[in-house]
Design a protein around this motif. Structure first.
Motif: not given
Length: 239
Positions: A177-184
């Motif tokens: 399992r993994s999660a993704t996110l734009k952080t910059a």
């Protein structure tokens, strides 16, 4: 509403200004809060080791009590020298993520023990290292990923971010399992879905006998929004 007892601040583009420093006005406000009895914490995507190495440069050495680093995956209580981490990504999953973007003009970075580890040297990692004042090191990821790591960041030009986001929608792994996110504008991150800034805050404050209703958090990115939203939901449940 209950008066907060601990204040958490994101670093980049929140506590740090556009020049990458904490302004004198902000330092004065932090000092007043600390003198008034508030605990002060940092809640950042940077790893704890790199934050510790820069506290003096930011003039925060005598102000910060708690650091939540790597987007919530690790914490460090400076008063009690307490360190804790949780839910790293398996190395084979990180390699699969890297392979998924092999045809795009991007690079990858893993913040770990105060260094940005990367599989290759290019303008992307050079730009990130310069902006964050964190050194980088090119290593063989086949060896480096033998052990799990907290997260992996995709580093790209801002113009490429939409391609990275669209590519992320086609990644899946039935085993991990993994999660993704734009952080910059140049960073897109993968980490365990159980990890997030609210998780890190909770892990950091529990030994103090505090809960999210005792926290006030400040930030500018999506992961900061998630933390503040969870805080608001907690307040609504109580009140």
């Amino acid at each position: 509403m209950k008066q907060p007892r601990i204040l958490f601040f994101d670093l980049d583009r929140t506590l740090l200004n556009s020049e990458g420093i904490v302004s004198d006005k902000t330092l004065e406000a932090l000092q007043k809060a600390h003198d008034s009895g508030y605990l002060l914490g940092l809640n950042t995507g940077r790893d704890v080791s790199s934050v510790l190495s820069l506290l003096s440069e930011w003039k925060l050495e005598n102000l910060i009590d708690v650091i939540v680093g790597t987007g919530g995956a690790e914490i460090y209580d400076r008063n009690w020298n307490r360190k804790q981490s949780a839910y790293p990504l398996k190395g084979e999953l990180i390699q699969e993520i890297i392979d998924h973007y092999s045809d795009l003009d991007v690079n990858f970075a893993i913040p770990y023990e105060g260094i940005l580890y990367t599989p290759k040297d290019d303008r992307h990692i050079q730009s990130l290292s310069k902006a964050d004042h964190v050194p980088y090191q090119v290593v063989n990821f086949d060896e480096f990923l033998h052990e799990p790591k907290p997260k992996v960041m995709i580093v790209c030009n801002p113009e490429q971010m939409e391609d990275v986001i669209q590519r992320a929608k086609t990644f899946s792994n039935q085993q991990y399992r993994s999660a993704t996110l734009k952080t910059a504008s140049i960073l897109y991150e993968y980490m365990d879905p159980r990890i997030g800034k609210p998780f890190g805050i909770q892990m950091a404050i529990e030994p103090f006998g505090l809960t999210l209703v005792d926290v006030c958090a400040f930030g500018d990115a999506d992961n900061d929004h998630d933390g503040i939203a969870q805080y608001i939901q907690t307040q609504l449940l109580i009140h």
